[in-house]
Scaffold this active site. Structure first.
Site, PDB file in Angstrom:
ATOM      1  N   ASP A 102       6.658  11.025   5.076  1.00 53.39           N
ATOM      2  CA  ASP A 102       5.546  10.200   4.631  1.00 53.39           C
ATOM      3  C   ASP A 102       4.598  10.987   3.733  1.00 53.39           C
ATOM      4  OD1 ASP A 102       3.741   7.846   4.810  1.00 53.39           O
ATOM      5  OD2 ASP A 102       2.449   9.258   5.873  1.00 53.39           O
ATOM      6  N   GLU A 118       8.278  10.209   0.404  1.00 52.23           N
ATOM      7  CA  GLU A 118       7.326   9.403  -0.347  1.00 52.23           C
ATOM      8  C   GLU A 118       6.376  10.365  -1.050  1.00 52.23           C
ATOM      9  OE1 GLU A 118       3.688   6.198   0.341  1.00 52.23           O
ATOM     10  OE2 GLU A 118       4.294   7.560   1.940  1.00 52.23           O
TER      11      GLU A 118
END
Length: 606
Positions: free
Chosen positions: A259, A296
């Site tokens: 993330d 990400e």
């Protein structure tokens, strides 16, 4: 380095290890009918360890710190009573059925992102299993789970996890996750797990009582960053790298999605991400199958995916937000917040050709130059989408594309993503036009924290240009409204859209020119005035040409193609796809003037 946590030594004998470098005393407290308090010894600087007998799976325990604080295990594998309860010894034995599982090659990934709590009425791992057959029929090859590490309460996106090794109790715990992964592999579906290495959640976060896991040197959107380069950072790095290996090895996970790595700060000589990629590569060799690390990132920095030998971090793939933004603005016309940096066909044209739109030029929303060129990076290292949890859930009303564009727009979005040279990601329900919103939701128990989160979300929506009253992220109704309506896919236009997605995926997986993810075999051009984009992709034996019309009226353009027997194989305007009817010819000449139906795309092969 030492691995923290619990491991079995023999029958009813377990070893407990914890990292607590700043404490003078640590003891293990066994919570059974005969409560035990066992002093722990330092085995290496900062690591405490003790062995205990008469321990069985299900035994509860905590740690006593300097004779005063009592806390769950930072490396707990299960928190049956939530973030403030005791940790539980887990039975790691499991009857796996994937002995012959060889994985799915990264370039064959067709990713389906799922939030466990809202994907089914039950909101559990086990409840997902019956739906895998349908996903396999659709053509999905990789199921991506939003974070499952233990968070406070039973409703959360998962990014508020505070026990990185513990599988969320309300989802079904570690055994439930294993059953889901095993079932996915039986269907030929790989599993990608979203993990959070940039911050810790705000409630039940006791890791800092053990060690300096956080640093005030850096601050990210979610509070203090993890300490990957300061004093005692060796232990922090080891804790999270071991965590990544734990998911891959213990749960047979095939790939990790990291993330928001822009929130991972490390100024050391060897970046945490490079070390993580290196360790995963070693585990891949040991396990005899390729494991992947994806990320990400909004940095638009190819260093993330470039090989370590040339100064990169060596991750296998990264999300390409520019692709989403360029596509979204053409479909919706929105221009608020970061969407102001996009909105032209040339933006999507560049993203389809290179990956990043911003490769060093000035970005108005950021008020600075942004990114570097991705033109030389392999296409299979970019993950693209038309929708994902962030781009839907961070909207005021949690509205998906069906609330923003027409049915024709949904088909155009699907074709742009699935026939791109990149790895496609679908957000749960996208394939049939799910209309239920997907909100941001929490279930924290601290009223002050709940108020703070609600205020922060209201401010975030205002800053992003949304007008209206914000929903209550802590309300049960907010979570309930975010549940997908799985049965809708069998009805009306939803069924047609599902079949359309299935057809596109089949074309992508079987047509030589679409299956080959190679930028050097790709030509992209656009007609800004008519809002048209043209793509020509080739392989050794076949070639395709397709036209994307983002205009809300018929668009006309001259087309020049290599001499060949061009035959139409797909047109979203055709009646069979609930289109308005096509005016395009069944065959193409090398030089021809074509008129496309509004908001449509057509595919020809030769």
């Amino acid at each position: 380095m030492v691995s923290a946590g619990v491991r079995v030594l023999g029958k009813e004998t377990y070893q407990f290890t914890v990292w607590a470098p700043l404490l003078d005393r640590v003891a293990l407290k066994i919570l059974s009918s005969e409560e035990q308090l066992l002093p722990m010894k330092q085995i290496e600087p900062g690591y405490w360890q003790v062995s205990a007998t008469n321990i069985t799976p299900g035994t509860r325990y905590i740690y006593q710190l300097d004779g005063r604080l009592e806390r769950p295990d930072p490396a707990s594998q299960f928190q049956p009573e939530g973030v403030r309860g005791a940790s539980e010894v887990v039975d790691r034995a499991f009857a796996w059925h994937d002995r012959d599982w060889a994985g799915v090659a990264l370039e064959d990934f067709i990713i389906y992102e799922v939030h466990v709590g809202t994907f089914t009425p039950e909101g559990t791992f086990d409840a997902i299993i019956p739906r895998l057959v349908r996903l396999q029929e659709l053509g999905i090859t990789a199921l991506e789970l939003m974070p499952v590490a233990q968070f406070s309460g039973d409703r959360n996106w998962g990014y508020d996890g505070v026990y990185p090794y513990a599988v969320q109790n309300s989802y079904g715990g570690p055994q439930g996750l294993k059953r889901l992964v095993d079932a996915c592999h039986q269907q030929g579906i790989a599993v990608v797990l979203d993990v959070v290495y940039n911050h810790l959640g705000p409630e039940g976060n006791y890791l800092t009582d053990f060690a300096p896991y956080l640093t005030s040197k850096y601050s990210c959107l979610w509070g203090e960053a993890l300490n990957f380069d300061g004093a005692y950072s060796d232990g922090v790095r080891n804790f999270f790298i071991e965590n990544a290996l734990y998911w891959l090895e213990t749960f047979h996970i095939d790939a990790l999605r990291l993330d928001a790595i822009q929130g991972i700060y490390d100024l050391g000589a060897k970046h945490f991400l490079a070390e993580l990629a290196e360790r995963v590569e070693i585990l891949s060799q040991q396990m005899g199958r390729k494991l992947y690390v994806t990320a990400e990132s909004d940095l638009n920095d190819t260093r993330v995916i470039r090989p370590r030998a040339v100064g990169g971090y060596g991750l296998d793939a990264q999300w390409c937000d520019d692709f989403h933004h360029a596509l979204h603005t053409l479909l919706t016309g929105e221009s608020q917040d970061y969407y102001q940096d996009f909105g032209h066909c040339k933006d999507l044209e560049k993203s389809l050709r290179e990956g990043f739109v911003y490769s060093g030029q000035y970005a108005p929303a950021r008020k600075r130059s942004h990114g570097n060129s991705s033109i030389a990076e392999p296409a299979h290292q970019f993950i693209v989408c038309a929708q994902n949890h962030d781009q839907v859930g961070n909207r005021l009303f949690g509205d998906r594309l069906p609330q923003l564009v027409s049915f024709e727009g949904l088909k155009l979005a699907a074709g742009t993503v699935l026939l791109s040279p990149y790895l496609p990601l679908l957000f749960m329900g996208e394939e049939y036009g799910e209309k239920s919103p997907f909100f941001y939701f929490i279930s924290h128990s601290d009223p002050n924290l709940v108020r703070a989160v609600k205020t922060a979300k209201e401010d975030e929506f205002k800053a992003a240009g949304f007008a209206g009253d914000a929903y209550d992220p802590a309300a049960v109704e907010t979570f309930a409204k975010s549940k997908v309506d799985w049965d809708a896919q069998y009805e009306g236009k939803h069924a047609v859209l599902w079949q359309f997605y299935q057809h596109l995926i089949r074309l992508r997986r079987t047509h030589p020119a679409l299956k080959k993810l190679d930028k050097t075999c790709l030509q992209v051009s656009s007609n800004e005035a008519e809002k048209l984009i043209f793509l020509h992709r080739t392989s050794a034996a076949r070639q395709v040409f397709y036209l994307l019309n983002f205009n809300d009226r018929p668009a006309t353009s001259d087309v020049a193609l290599p001499p060949a027997a061009w035959q139409k194989i797909l047109d979203t305007a055709d009646l069979c796809w609930n289109g308005p009817g096509s005016s395009l010819p069944e065959t193409l000449q090398p030089f021809q003037t074509l008129t496309l139906a509004p908001i449509s795309f057509a595919l020809y092969e030769a």
